[in-house]
Enzyme design. Structure first.
Site, PDB file in Angstrom:
ATOM      1  N   TRP A 101      31.822  48.333  54.369  1.00 59.10           N
ATOM      2  CA  TRP A 101      32.743  47.259  53.970  1.00 59.10           C
ATOM      3  C   TRP A 101      33.697  47.712  52.877  1.00 59.10           C
ATOM      4  O   TRP A 101      34.872  47.332  52.865  1.00 59.10           O
ATOM      5  CB  TRP A 101      31.955  46.014  53.553  1.00 59.10           C
ATOM      6  CG  TRP A 101      31.143  45.500  54.698  1.00 59.10           C
ATOM      7  CD1 TRP A 101      29.789  45.466  54.799  1.00 59.10           C
ATOM      8  CD2 TRP A 101      31.652  44.989  55.946  1.00 59.10           C
ATOM      9  NE1 TRP A 101      29.410  44.962  56.030  1.00 59.10           N
ATOM     10  CE2 TRP A 101      30.536  44.665  56.741  1.00 59.10           C
ATOM     11  CE3 TRP A 101      32.934  44.776  56.467  1.00 59.10           C
ATOM     12  CZ2 TRP A 101      30.660  44.134  58.035  1.00 59.10           C
ATOM     13  CZ3 TRP A 101      33.062  44.247  57.747  1.00 59.10           C
ATOM     14  CH2 TRP A 101      31.935  43.940  58.511  1.00 59.10           C
ATOM     15  N   ASP A 171      33.578  42.609  45.999  1.00 58.14           N
ATOM     16  CA  ASP A 171      33.154  41.864  47.192  1.00 58.14           C
ATOM     17  C   ASP A 171      31.661  41.595  47.025  1.00 58.14           C
ATOM     18  O   ASP A 171      30.850  42.527  47.038  1.00 58.14           O
ATOM     19  CB  ASP A 171      33.425  42.729  48.429  1.00 58.14           C
ATOM     20  CG  ASP A 171      32.853  42.149  49.721  1.00 58.14           C
ATOM     21  OD1 ASP A 171      32.199  41.086  49.687  1.00 58.14           O
ATOM     22  OD2 ASP A 171      33.046  42.792  50.777  1.00 58.14           O
ATOM     23  N   LYS A 195      26.577  34.292  54.205  1.00 61.99           N
ATOM     24  CA  LYS A 195      25.318  34.978  53.959  1.00 61.99           C
ATOM     25  C   LYS A 195      24.444  34.138  53.030  1.00 61.99           C
ATOM     26  O   LYS A 195      23.398  33.641  53.422  1.00 61.99           O
ATOM     27  CB  LYS A 195      25.571  36.373  53.403  1.00 61.99           C
ATOM     28  CG  LYS A 195      26.208  37.255  54.492  1.00 61.99           C
ATOM     29  CD  LYS A 195      27.014  38.392  53.965  1.00 61.99           C
ATOM     30  CE  LYS A 195      28.000  38.909  54.978  1.00 61.99           C
ATOM     31  NZ  LYS A 195      27.480  39.313  56.276  1.00 61.99           N
TER      32      LYS A 195
HETATM   33  C1  LIG Z   1      29.759  42.985  52.055  1.00 59.85           C
HETATM   34  C2  LIG Z   1      30.587  42.466  53.173  1.00 59.85           C
HETATM   35  N1  LIG Z   1      31.909  42.423  53.038  1.00 59.85           N
HETATM   36  C3  LIG Z   1      32.710  41.971  54.033  1.00 59.85           C
HETATM   37  C4  LIG Z   1      32.195  41.540  55.222  1.00 59.85           C
HETATM   38  C5  LIG Z   1      33.129  41.055  56.285  1.00 59.85           C
HETATM   39  O1  LIG Z   1      33.139  39.655  56.209  1.00 59.85           O
HETATM   40  P1  LIG Z   1      33.914  38.739  57.234  1.00 59.85           P
HETATM   41  O2  LIG Z   1      33.233  38.860  58.536  1.00 59.85           O
HETATM   42  O3  LIG Z   1      33.776  37.361  56.636  1.00 59.85           O
HETATM   43  O4  LIG Z   1      35.321  39.175  57.278  1.00 59.85           O
HETATM   44  C6  LIG Z   1      30.814  41.544  55.394  1.00 59.85           C
HETATM   45  C7  LIG Z   1      30.275  41.024  56.669  1.00 59.85           C
HETATM   46  O5  LIG Z   1      29.194  41.184  57.056  1.00 59.85           O
HETATM   47  C8  LIG Z   1      29.995  42.021  54.353  1.00 59.85           C
HETATM   48  O6  LIG Z   1      28.668  42.063  54.490  1.00 59.85           O
HETATM   49 MG   LIG Z   2      27.698  47.992  53.832  1.00 52.74          MG
END
Ligand SMILES: Cc1ncc(COP(=O)(O)O)c(C=O)c1O
Ligand SMILES: [Mg+2]
Ligand SMILES: Cc1ncc(COP(=O)(O)O)c(C=O)c1O
Ligand SMILES: [Mg+2]
Ligand SMILES: [Mg+2]
Ligand SMILES: [Mg+2]
Lengths: 360, 360
Positions: A101, A171, A195
Site C-alpha cells: 500500500w 495511512d 477495517k
Molecule cells: C493500509 C491500506 N491502505 C490502503 C488500502 C486501500 O484501500 P481502499 O480499498 O479503500 O482504496 C488498503 C486496503 O486494504 C490498506 O490495507
Molecule cells: Mg501492506
C-alpha cells in the site's frame, strides 16, 4: 442465524451490537419514519448523525481543535492522489516503503512530482520496519509518508519515523482506533473505514488545519481538494451517509468499551494469544520480525503450501472464515481488528492447536 | 414503526421491501454468517452480489455488450471532473446549461479545457429546456454534455439534443431507471444512486467501451480514470459494497414491478395526478414549462413565501416530508421517484386540496 468468526482483512468484522441496532432502525430511524439511507443529507436527523460521529471520534482520539475531520469517498486509494495534490507545493515528497500500500501511494505520488524512497523493507519481503531514526529526509520535502500498519505483511510502526521537522502523512487504514495516538505528531492521518471502523465507502482524513488550503496542484478535481469538504463540513456534495451512520455507531461502541486505552489492552491480549501460540508452535510460524508485529494483522505459514490450503479449508468448515493470506503473499493471515472478540482468537488458537496435533 | 411519505430529492425514498430484506439479512447474509458490510470484496458471495447487480441492470436497461457498467465512488460531483479528464482529448467540450448541476459540471470542465456553453435556459431561471435541434456544436468538441433531468428546477429533456455526431454525455442522477432509454444514443450516462436506485455513496457510469482508454489527461488520478475500474470490474480497490448490494436489490425490485416500461407508466400516472391538480388549482402552480416537465421532480409555489412555509410545515405534520424547495429556489418540490408509491402522491394531492380550501 449463526455468525462465524470473520478474520477478513477488510471489509471486516463489525460489532454485532452495531449491526443489530442498524437492522432495528432500518425502516424507521428513531421515529423519523424513514431509513437513514433515505434521509436528505441536509436534514436535521442526518446533521445530528454526522456531527455526533465527528464529536465522538474527536473525543475518542483526543483530536485538537486545529485538526479537521473529513468524511470522504473513494477509499484510501483515492487519498493516494489527494495527498500529493493537496500537499506537494515543492513537488517533492519522501516515502517509506513498507508494503504494497505504501508502494501504491508512492507510485501515485510520482504522477505529481518527485516522490523519493527514503527507506524500504522490500529487500526482505516487507517482513520488518526499517530503522527510521535518522533518514535522509529531503530538505525540500513537502511531507514524509508512511503506511503505519501494513495490512498485507503484518508489520506496524511502533515508533514513528524521525521526519526531521517535515509533516508526517500516515495511512492508518488497518490500525485506525486500535490504540491511543497522539495526533499532533501527524500532519495528515487517514484511513479507509472498512477495517476497524465501518463499512467500505467511507474514508476518514484527519488533517492539520494549515495543510488545508486553496494552494493545491493545478488540475486538482474539486472533489479531491480537501478544502472543498472542509469548508462544507464534509457536506459539499452527498456524503456516503449510511456508512457514516455506521461509523458513528462504532465510535459509540468504542466509547462503551472504555475507549482507545481499553481497546489497546484488549488488542494486545488478543494478539499475544496468537503470537505466543505461533512462537511455541512447531508447525506454524509468524512471518514478521517480532519487534515490528502488528496487533491487527497476523500473517503465518506452515512452510508447506498444501498444508496451508488444507488449514484454510478446514478452518472455514469450523466457522473460522477468511484466513487465507493475501493473494500476493500466500499462507495465512488472521485480521483481528477491534470488533474481533477475544473468543474468536481463542477459537482460532484452539483450532490451530488441534490442526497441529493432527499433522505432527 | 410508522413510515412517512418522503418527497426528498435525494437521498430519497427506497422500496420498503428492499429495506425490510436488508434488515433481515443484516447479521447473516443468506447463511454466510456475516453481514454484507463485513464481507471481503474479493469473496465469493460479494462477487455474486456485484455480478448479479450488473446483470440485472443490463437486463433492465438493455445495455449492449459494447457498453461497460462501472460502480464508482465520489458522487456525481466527482464525475464532473472524471468526464473531462477521461474524454477531453481536444480539450474542447460543449455544455448545455439547464440548471445548477449542469453549471457545476461545466465549471469543473473549465479546469481542464475549453468548455463552451452552446445553449442555456438561465435567462428564465431554468424553467424550460432550450431547443437543441440545431445548436452550434463545436467541430472539435470531444463531447456534448447535458443534465438530463434537472433535480432542482424540475425540467427534463424529453428529446435528446442533436449533437451532430458528437458523443453525448448525460448526468441522469435524478431520472435513472425511471423510464426505458436507448443507451446507444449516449457515449456516457452516469448518475448518483441516491435518488432512484439506492443509498448515497455509489455512482453508476455506463460508458461506451471505446471511450474507456489510457489516453486520459495528464495528472488524472488513477481512481478517476475509468479504465482503472473497467479493467478490474469495479474492484480495483474496495468498492462501496453495501451500497452496491442495496442497488442490486432495487434492480430486482424493478424487475418484479415489470421493468422500465411499467415504471414509466406508473411514473406518468403519478406525475399526472400532481400536475393535473396544479393546473386546476387556483392556489398552487407549477413553475416549469409544461412540455419540459420532469416526471421525477415537481416544483410548485403559491406565490406567497409565508404560505409556502406554512404549507411545508403543515404537510410535514401530516406525514408528508421534505416538500421544501431547494434552498436556491424556494417554494415547494415533490420528488416522486420510482419508489414513491402512488398512494403517496394521492395523499399529497389530497393534502394540497385541503390546504387550498382552508386558504381560499
Ligand atoms: C493500509 C491500506 N491502505 C490502503 C488500502 C486501500 O484501500 P481502499 O480499498 O479503500 O482504496 C488498503 C486496503 O486494504 C490498506 O490495507
Ligand atoms: Mg501492506
Ligand atoms: C442531477 C444531479 N447531478 C449531480 C448531483 C450531485 O450529486 P452528488 O451529491 O452525488 O455529487 C445531484 C445531486 O442532487 C443531482 O441532482
Ligand atoms: Mg513457531
Ligand atoms: Mg438542477
Ligand atoms: Mg394552478
Amino acid at each position: 442465524m449463526a455468525r462465524v468468526y470473520n478474520f477478513s482483512a477488510g471489509p471486516a468484522v463489525l460489532p454485532e451490537e452495531v449491526l443489530a441496532e442498524a437492522a432495528s432502525e432500518m425502516l424507521d430511524y428513531r421515529g423519523s419514519g424513514m431509513s437513514v439511507m433515505e434521509m436528505s443529507h441536509r436534514s436535521k436527523p442526518f446533521g445530528e448523525i454526522i456531527e455526533n460521529a465527528e464529536a465522538d471520534l474527536r473525543e475518542l482520539v483526543g483530536i485538537p481543535e486545529n485538526y479537521r475531520v473529513l468524511f470522504l469517498q473513494g477509499g484510501a486509494s483515492q487519498q493516494f492522489a489527494a495527498v500529493p495534490m493537496n500537499l506537494m507545493r515543492n513537488r517533492v515528497a519522501d516515502y517509506i516503503i513498507t508494503g504494497a500500500w505504501a508502494k501504491k501511494a508512492f507510485k501515485e505520488a510520482k504522477i505529481y512530482g518527485d516522490a523519493r524512497v527514503i527507506a524500504s523493507s522490500e529487500d526482505e519481503t516487507f517482513s520488518y520496519i526499517p530503522d527510521c531514526s535518522d533518514l535522509d529526509v529531503s530538505p525540500d520535502a513537502d511531507y514524509v509518508y508512511i503506511c503505519e500498519n501494513n495490512t498485507i505483511y503484518g508489520t506496524k510502526f511502533h515508533t514513528l519515523p524521525n521526519t526531521k521537522g517535515k509533516d508526517l502523512v500516515a495511512d492508518v487504514s488497518s490500525c485506525f482506533l486500535s490504540e491511543p495516538v497522539d495526533i499532533t505528531k501527524y500532519g495528515v492521518m487517514y484511513g479507509g473505514a472498512q477495517k476497524n471502523i465501518g463499512p467500505a465507502g467511507v474514508v476518514i482524513s484527519i488533517i492539520r488545519e494549515d495543510l488545508i488550503t486553496d494552494d493545491v496542484l493545478e488540475g486538482t478535481p474539486t472533489m479531491l481538494k480537501w478544502k472543498t469538504q472542509a469548508d462544507a463540513n464534509s457536506l459539499y456534495n452527498t456524503p456516503p451517509a449510511y456508512g457514516i451512520y455506521i461509523c458513528g455507531k462504532v465510535f459509540k461502541w468504542l466509547k462503551d468499551q472504555g475507549g482507545l486505552e481499553a481497546m489497546q489492552k484488549r488488542n494486545q491480549e488478543k494478539a499475544a494469544l496468537l503470537y505466543d501460540f505461533l512462537d511455541a508452535s512447531k508447525l506454524f510460524r509468524g512471518t514478521v520480525r517480532k519487534a515490528d508485529r502488528s496487533l491487527m494483522n497476523v500473517p503465518f505459514v506452515t512452510g508447506d503450501a498444501d498444508l496451508d490450503a488444507a488449514f484454510v479449508a478446514e478452518a472455514k468448515a469450523a466457522g473460522l472464515e477468511n484466513l487465507k493470506g493475501h493473494r500476493s503473499v500466500g499462507g495465512m493471515r488472521a485480521s483481528i481488528y477491534n470488533a474481533m472478540p477475544r473468543a474468536g482468537v481463542e477459537a482460532l488458537v484452539a483450532f490451530m492447536d488441534k490442526f497441529e496435533q493432527a499433522h505432527s
